[in-house]
Design a protein around this motif. Sequence first.
Motif, PDB file in Angstrom:
ATOM      1  N   ASP A 214       1.202  -0.875  -0.211  1.00 17.64           N
ATOM      2  CA  ASP A 214      -0.306  -0.430  -0.346  1.00 17.64           C
ATOM      3  C   ASP A 214       0.780   0.949   0.222  1.00 17.64           C
ATOM      4  O   ASP A 214       2.157   1.625   0.598  1.00 17.64           O
ATOM      5  CB  ASP A 214      -0.817  -0.249   1.083  1.00 17.64           C
ATOM      6  CG  ASP A 214      -1.982  -1.380   1.252  1.00 17.64           C
ATOM      7  OD1 ASP A 214      -2.764  -0.603   0.162  1.00 17.64           O
ATOM      8  OD2 ASP A 214      -2.173  -1.821   1.884  1.00 17.64           O
ATOM      9  N   ASN A 257     -12.798  -8.837   5.879  1.00 16.98           N
ATOM     10  CA  ASN A 257     -12.896  -7.717   5.588  1.00 16.98           C
ATOM     11  C   ASN A 257     -14.721  -7.558   5.101  1.00 16.98           C
ATOM     12  O   ASN A 257     -15.230  -8.820   4.949  1.00 16.98           O
ATOM     13  CB  ASN A 257     -12.559  -6.749   5.049  1.00 16.98           C
ATOM     14  CG  ASN A 257     -10.782  -6.572   5.939  1.00 16.98           C
ATOM     15  OD1 ASN A 257     -10.038  -6.718   7.089  1.00 16.98           O
ATOM     16  ND2 ASN A 257     -10.166  -6.919   4.352  1.00 16.98           N
ATOM     17  N   ASN A 263      -5.750  -5.234   1.442  1.00 17.11           N
ATOM     18  CA  ASN A 263      -5.391  -4.128   1.091  1.00 17.11           C
ATOM     19  C   ASN A 263      -5.924  -2.616   1.450  1.00 17.11           C
ATOM     20  O   ASN A 263      -7.171  -3.478   1.199  1.00 17.11           O
ATOM     21  CB  ASN A 263      -4.349  -4.134   0.255  1.00 17.11           C
ATOM     22  CG  ASN A 263      -4.922  -3.717  -1.523  1.00 17.11           C
ATOM     23  OD1 ASN A 263      -5.797  -4.044  -1.658  1.00 17.11           O
ATOM     24  ND2 ASN A 263      -4.640  -2.642  -1.298  1.00 17.11           N
ATOM     25  N   TYR A 264      -5.517  -1.511   1.398  1.00 21.03           N
ATOM     26  CA  TYR A 264      -6.164  -0.189   1.583  1.00 21.03           C
ATOM     27  C   TYR A 264      -5.857   0.078   0.232  1.00 21.03           C
ATOM     28  O   TYR A 264      -5.100   1.154   0.042  1.00 21.03           O
ATOM     29  CB  TYR A 264      -5.180   0.076   2.983  1.00 21.03           C
ATOM     30  CG  TYR A 264      -5.506  -0.258   3.948  1.00 21.03           C
ATOM     31  CD1 TYR A 264      -6.772  -0.439   4.991  1.00 21.03           C
ATOM     32  CD2 TYR A 264      -4.848  -0.979   4.147  1.00 21.03           C
ATOM     33  CE1 TYR A 264      -7.132  -0.906   5.889  1.00 21.03           C
ATOM     34  CE2 TYR A 264      -5.092  -1.473   5.441  1.00 21.03           C
ATOM     35  CZ  TYR A 264      -5.822  -1.473   6.416  1.00 21.03           C
ATOM     36  OH  TYR A 264      -6.267  -2.338   7.368  1.00 21.03           O
ATOM     37  N   SER A 266      -5.428   2.711  -3.258  1.00 21.34           N
ATOM     38  CA  SER A 266      -5.505   4.453  -2.458  1.00 21.34           C
ATOM     39  C   SER A 266      -6.226   5.389  -3.327  1.00 21.34           C
ATOM     40  O   SER A 266      -6.286   6.703  -3.266  1.00 21.34           O
ATOM     41  CB  SER A 266      -3.873   4.878  -2.471  1.00 21.34           C
ATOM     42  OG  SER A 266      -4.085   4.413  -3.558  1.00 21.34           O
ATOM     43  N   TRP A 271      -7.355   5.648   4.348  1.00 22.56           N
ATOM     44  CA  TRP A 271      -7.205   4.594   5.073  1.00 22.56           C
ATOM     45  C   TRP A 271      -8.241   3.142   5.046  1.00 22.56           C
ATOM     46  O   TRP A 271      -8.659   3.425   6.468  1.00 22.56           O
ATOM     47  CB  TRP A 271      -6.212   4.310   6.322  1.00 22.56           C
ATOM     48  CG  TRP A 271      -5.347   3.824   6.476  1.00 22.56           C
ATOM     49  CD1 TRP A 271      -5.762   2.735   7.786  1.00 22.56           C
ATOM     50  CD2 TRP A 271      -4.452   2.893   6.084  1.00 22.56           C
ATOM     51  NE1 TRP A 271      -4.791   2.167   7.697  1.00 22.56           N
ATOM     52  CE2 TRP A 271      -3.915   1.849   6.516  1.00 22.56           C
ATOM     53  CE3 TRP A 271      -3.760   3.467   4.686  1.00 22.56           C
ATOM     54  CZ2 TRP A 271      -2.685   0.528   6.547  1.00 22.56           C
ATOM     55  CZ3 TRP A 271      -2.632   2.435   4.598  1.00 22.56           C
ATOM     56  CH2 TRP A 271      -2.143   1.126   4.801  1.00 22.56           C
ATOM     57  N   ASP A 272      -8.510   2.574   4.619  1.00 20.96           N
ATOM     58  CA  ASP A 272      -9.707   1.887   4.507  1.00 20.96           C
ATOM     59  C   ASP A 272     -10.127   0.842   2.947  1.00 20.96           C
ATOM     60  O   ASP A 272      -9.488   1.133   2.169  1.00 20.96           O
ATOM     61  CB  ASP A 272     -10.998   2.476   4.737  1.00 20.96           C
ATOM     62  CG  ASP A 272     -12.007   3.937   3.244  1.00 20.96           C
ATOM     63  OD1 ASP A 272     -11.298   2.720   2.019  1.00 20.96           O
ATOM     64  OD2 ASP A 272     -12.311   4.478   3.386  1.00 20.96           O
ATOM     65  N   HIS A 273     -11.103   0.013   3.009  1.00 20.94           N
ATOM     66  CA  HIS A 273     -10.917  -1.187   1.956  1.00 20.94           C
ATOM     67  C   HIS A 273     -11.603  -0.529   1.250  1.00 20.94           C
ATOM     68  O   HIS A 273     -12.119  -1.330  -0.252  1.00 20.94           O
ATOM     69  CB  HIS A 273     -11.723  -2.408   2.599  1.00 20.94           C
ATOM     70  CG  HIS A 273     -10.288  -2.830   3.978  1.00 20.94           C
ATOM     71  ND1 HIS A 273      -9.381  -2.907   3.979  1.00 20.94           N
ATOM     72  CD2 HIS A 273     -10.851  -2.941   5.350  1.00 20.94           C
ATOM     73  CE1 HIS A 273      -8.494  -3.235   4.576  1.00 20.94           C
ATOM     74  NE2 HIS A 273      -9.355  -3.444   5.774  1.00 20.94           N
TER      75      HIS A 273
END
Length: 291
Positions: A214, A257, A263-264, A266, A271-273
């Motif tokens: 990330d 999740n 991961n995250y 962009s 800062w989330d999925h």
Amino acid sequence: MFKQFICITAFLALFSSSFAQQADSVVFVNAHWNKKKVSKRTHLLTHHFNEKNLFAANQNISYLEVKNRGEKPFITFGFDPRTLKETRTFADENNAFAAINGTFFDIKNGGSVDYLRVNGQTINENQLGKGGSRALHQRAAIVIDRNKLQIKKWDGSPDWEKNLGESNVMLSGPLLIINNQKETLDTVAFNKLRHPRTAIGIKPNGNLLFLTVDGRNENSDGMSLFELSKIMSWLGCTSAINLDGGGSTTLWVRGQNENGIVNYPSDNKKWDHNGQRKVANVILLKTSPKQ
């Protein structure tokens, strides 16, 4: 006296660089990875390097390690020749249990800008530069035949990819490692600057790594390709290739999740999925080719 000063300065710089690299490798190798089994032959590993202790930066790394022996899991490409879709959409449409974003694509018009062949059918041709020049991401390939994934290096010929014998071919790059030899990377901005990254690696035992790093966030800075090459080597890969990164970088695993995104991504600058970018193609893991 001045020459001696220059020599001493150069030596100290070299010593400092060597020490930093050794420290980074120790930090990486000694990391305690969170490991989950996601299928019979596939594990998911994640780790957040904080306190700027890897390459003097925060880094968030996720990868699948796949025991690619026999017929399972089944590895294939998901694609659309024109329409861009989220990685998880490709996965759902193909009944996959995991997926990672693929090679580079035309954001405006859709479709891969790199050669793509699936089950013997050409889906997209290379979009070449002036004078027929190849981009850095058109000088290596992921090939799959009889469920065996390999990484190959461009031999310099203009029709190299069309002459490859495998039924499934996806060009990408730059190539990081091939047959245990690190590739020399150009010092262009794309290679030098830190971005989210996606890569595939092959270990000596045949295991495959599908990896994301990330970036573009204070929690994870992203990596240069020089740094990415190092971590693929530290993970034991004898061949490794870079895929499309930046906002495209996405690793999806069913049941993880709230939406499967590990991961995250962009693209939403959070800062989330939830920050997936729509892409043209992905690499899929399935329990059966008939799904």
